[in-house]
Design a protein around this motif. Structure first.
Motif, PDB file in Angstrom:
ATOM      1  N   GLY A   7       0.755  -1.794 -13.627  1.00  0.00           N
ATOM      2  CA  GLY A   7      -0.263  -0.899 -13.233  1.00  0.00           C
ATOM      3  C   GLY A   7      -1.553  -1.404 -12.850  1.00  0.00           C
ATOM      4  O   GLY A   7      -1.853  -2.633 -12.897  1.00  0.00           O
ATOM      5  N   SER A   8      -2.488  -0.569 -13.070  1.00  0.00           N
ATOM      6  CA  SER A   8      -3.948  -0.876 -12.430  1.00  0.00           C
ATOM      7  C   SER A   8      -4.536  -1.168 -13.561  1.00  0.00           C
ATOM      8  O   SER A   8      -4.393  -0.961 -14.679  1.00  0.00           O
ATOM      9  CB  SER A   8      -4.289   0.381 -11.729  1.00  0.00           C
ATOM     10  N   SER A   9      -5.718  -1.974 -13.333  1.00  0.00           N
ATOM     11  CA  SER A   9      -6.647  -2.154 -14.238  1.00  0.00           C
ATOM     12  C   SER A   9      -8.172  -2.085 -13.544  1.00  0.00           C
ATOM     13  O   SER A   9      -8.287  -2.659 -12.238  1.00  0.00           O
ATOM     14  CB  SER A   9      -6.790  -3.608 -14.438  1.00  0.00           C
ATOM     15  N   ASN A  10      -8.902  -1.220 -14.220  1.00  0.00           N
ATOM     16  CA  ASN A  10     -10.317  -0.988 -13.579  1.00  0.00           C
ATOM     17  C   ASN A  10     -11.406  -1.515 -14.709  1.00  0.00           C
ATOM     18  O   ASN A  10     -11.210  -1.391 -15.790  1.00  0.00           O
ATOM     19  CB  ASN A  10     -10.276   0.462 -13.443  1.00  0.00           C
ATOM     20  N   ASN A 113      -6.057  -3.599  -7.227  1.00  0.00           N
ATOM     21  CA  ASN A 113      -5.281  -2.524  -7.657  1.00  0.00           C
ATOM     22  C   ASN A 113      -4.083  -2.386  -6.599  1.00  0.00           C
ATOM     23  O   ASN A 113      -2.721  -2.162  -6.501  1.00  0.00           O
ATOM     24  CB  ASN A 113      -5.630  -1.560  -8.402  1.00  0.00           C
ATOM     25  N   MET A 114      -4.613  -2.036  -5.295  1.00  0.00           N
ATOM     26  CA  MET A 114      -3.830  -1.726  -4.182  1.00  0.00           C
ATOM     27  C   MET A 114      -3.277  -2.821  -3.558  1.00  0.00           C
ATOM     28  O   MET A 114      -2.546  -2.450  -2.215  1.00  0.00           O
ATOM     29  CB  MET A 114      -4.651  -0.825  -3.166  1.00  0.00           C
ATOM     30  N   HIS A 115      -3.343  -3.922  -3.894  1.00  0.00           N
ATOM     31  CA  HIS A 115      -2.682  -5.107  -3.337  1.00  0.00           C
ATOM     32  C   HIS A 115      -1.680  -5.789  -4.135  1.00  0.00           C
ATOM     33  O   HIS A 115      -1.192  -7.012  -4.110  1.00  0.00           O
ATOM     34  CB  HIS A 115      -3.728  -6.009  -3.057  1.00  0.00           C
ATOM     35  N   LEU A 116      -1.399  -4.907  -5.428  1.00  0.00           N
ATOM     36  CA  LEU A 116      -0.409  -5.488  -6.325  1.00  0.00           C
ATOM     37  C   LEU A 116       1.191  -4.849  -5.525  1.00  0.00           C
ATOM     38  O   LEU A 116       1.524  -3.643  -5.524  1.00  0.00           O
ATOM     39  CB  LEU A 116      -0.213  -4.753  -7.511  1.00  0.00           C
ATOM     40  N   GLU A 139      -1.282   4.329  -9.839  1.00  0.00           N
ATOM     41  CA  GLU A 139      -2.843   3.719  -9.310  1.00  0.00           C
ATOM     42  C   GLU A 139      -2.433   2.377  -8.438  1.00  0.00           C
ATOM     43  O   GLU A 139      -3.416   1.544  -8.383  1.00  0.00           O
ATOM     44  CB  GLU A 139      -3.779   3.674 -10.487  1.00  0.00           C
ATOM     45  N   ILE A 140      -1.392   2.153  -8.039  1.00  0.00           N
ATOM     46  CA  ILE A 140      -0.848   1.024  -7.229  1.00  0.00           C
ATOM     47  C   ILE A 140       0.033   1.478  -6.121  1.00  0.00           C
ATOM     48  O   ILE A 140       0.361   2.671  -6.247  1.00  0.00           O
ATOM     49  CB  ILE A 140       0.001  -0.103  -8.229  1.00  0.00           C
ATOM     50  N   PRO A 141       0.170   0.670  -5.214  1.00  0.00           N
ATOM     51  CA  PRO A 141       0.841   1.276  -3.862  1.00  0.00           C
ATOM     52  C   PRO A 141       2.248   1.799  -4.257  1.00  0.00           C
ATOM     53  O   PRO A 141       3.097   1.284  -5.332  1.00  0.00           O
ATOM     54  CB  PRO A 141       0.895  -0.131  -2.975  1.00  0.00           C
ATOM     55  N   ILE A 142       2.510   2.900  -3.777  1.00  0.00           N
ATOM     56  CA  ILE A 142       3.773   3.653  -3.965  1.00  0.00           C
ATOM     57  C   ILE A 142       4.964   3.044  -3.613  1.00  0.00           C
ATOM     58  O   ILE A 142       6.145   2.993  -4.135  1.00  0.00           O
ATOM     59  CB  ILE A 142       3.762   5.093  -3.213  1.00  0.00           C
ATOM     60  N   GLU A 143       4.749   1.904  -2.654  1.00  0.00           N
ATOM     61  CA  GLU A 143       6.104   0.976  -2.336  1.00  0.00           C
ATOM     62  C   GLU A 143       6.196   0.205  -3.372  1.00  0.00           C
ATOM     63  O   GLU A 143       7.483  -0.304  -3.555  1.00  0.00           O
ATOM     64  CB  GLU A 143       5.496   0.613  -0.992  1.00  0.00           C
ATOM     65  N   THR A 144       5.324  -0.276  -3.901  1.00  0.00           N
ATOM     66  CA  THR A 144       5.476  -0.947  -5.193  1.00  0.00           C
ATOM     67  C   THR A 144       6.272  -0.244  -6.344  1.00  0.00           C
ATOM     68  O   THR A 144       7.148  -0.677  -6.948  1.00  0.00           O
ATOM     69  CB  THR A 144       4.313  -1.421  -5.933  1.00  0.00           C
ATOM     70  N   VAL A 145       5.773   0.823  -6.414  1.00  0.00           N
ATOM     71  CA  VAL A 145       6.496   1.862  -7.499  1.00  0.00           C
ATOM     72  C   VAL A 145       7.852   2.181  -7.308  1.00  0.00           C
ATOM     73  O   VAL A 145       8.837   1.953  -8.211  1.00  0.00           O
ATOM     74  CB  VAL A 145       5.422   3.384  -7.740  1.00  0.00           C
ATOM     75  N   GLU A 146       8.006   2.440  -6.131  1.00  0.00           N
ATOM     76  CA  GLU A 146       9.570   2.635  -5.654  1.00  0.00           C
ATOM     77  C   GLU A 146      10.360   1.410  -5.559  1.00  0.00           C
ATOM     78  O   GLU A 146      11.524   1.535  -5.978  1.00  0.00           O
ATOM     79  CB  GLU A 146       9.375   3.100  -4.093  1.00  0.00           C
TER      80      GLU A 146
END
Length: 307
Positions: A7-10, A113-116, A139-146
């Motif tokens: 997941g994300s890191s901010n 985050n959106m490039h994971l 908080e990351i691309p949905i394609e990655t989660v899927e």
């Protein structure tokens, strides 16, 4: 690793002000703070502090925020090889203005985050196959989660999805989800059913089961949570504490819940432990600064049972 969090890191840059600036206005403020955040990071830090055997796959930028965040993760005890760097995007940043009235205005630049992407996850597939559980958020691309969910399902690895920030999800993703943990707002967006109590929460959870999710836990703040699966429905009460800041309480719940499941806890015991951790967190300010450690959770539970 028994638990893989992806997941994300901010980095949250917080400025307190007498009021939120209007467009074109400059307001001299008070205190400023740099706070580590991001839903993925919050849940991963919670998991490792609660005694989990955790790998955290995340992506940072090559900048001062990324260097500080990486150093923070290494101090927490995360293996370095899973902390990825993007050569072109900055570390995720949230700029937060907080007024004297407690109002806030937030702008987020997700950055790295959106490039994971799935290609970043593929080198770690062997480790993921050996894990007991994978935990992800949105908080990351949905394609990655899927991709992660489908890979976990093919390899009989339990996949937990905390569907936040709220958005609609494909039936394919839901079918690959072993446990879904929405809050009331997220459950309503996923199902179209407004959550007004345990009855409507059960209806929403049942609809999610019909879409293929195996277990659903809907968190309802001070009203506890509802577990619904094919064995039935159970409503668990929350531990009541005077809240000073509810930031990351949901992330704390998810992180502890995941670790408890990897340790073989029943859902009842896992939810009890996660609820205690969340109760501790709301008595403290900040996101990761509010996350308790394993011994604190154990002490809280022991004290609660003796009262």
């Amino acid at each position: 690793m028994e638990l893989v969090v992806i997941g994300s890191s901010n980095v949250d840059l917080v400025i307190t002000l007498p009021k939120i600036p209007a467009i074109g206005e400059t307001v001299l403020g008070g205190k400023s703070a740099m706070i580590f955040g991001g839903k993925g990071a919050n849940q991963a830090v919670t998991a490792i502090r609660s005694g989990g055997d955790v790998a955290f796959i995340t992506k940072l930028g090559i900048d001062i925020f990324g260097e500080n965040t990486k150093a923070h993760f290494l101090r927490e005890g995360f293996p370095e090889k899973y902390i990825l760097k993007d050569q072109h995007e900055a570390t995720g940043i949230a700029q937060i203005f907080v007024s004297a009235k407690g109002e806030n205005s937030i702008a987020v630049a997700p950055g790295a985050n959106m490039h994971l992407l799935p290609a970043d996850i593929q080198p770690f597939e062997a480790e993921i196959k050996k894990a007991k559980l994978v935990l992800a958020q949105l908080e990351i691309p949905i394609e990655t989660v899927e991709y992660i969910a489908a890979f976990a399902a093919r390899n009989q690895v339990k996949f937990i999805l905390n569907p936040a920030p709220a958005q609609t999800l494909s039936d394919a993703l839901l079918k690959n989800t072993w446990l879904l943990t929405p809050n009331e707002t997220e459950a309503e967006i996923l199902t179209g059913i407004k959550i007004t109590g345990t009855d409507t929460a059960e209806k929403a959870a049942e609809l999610l089961l019909q879409k293929g999710v195996q277990h659903v836990i809907i968190t309802m703040g001070e009203n506890g949570c509802l577990l619904h699966d094919r064995s039935g429905t159970v409503h668990y009460k929350a531990y009541r504490e005077k809240a000073v800041d509810t930031t990351a309480a949901g992330d704390v719940f998810n992180g502890v819940l995941a670790v408890a499941i990897t340790k073989g806890f029943s859902f009842a015991n896992a939810i009890e432990t996660a609820s205690a951790a969340a109760a501790i967190s709301v008595t403290r300010h900040g996101a990761q600064s509010s996350i308790p450690y394993q011994d604190e959770i154990e002490e809280y539970l022991a004290s609660a049972k003796n009262t």
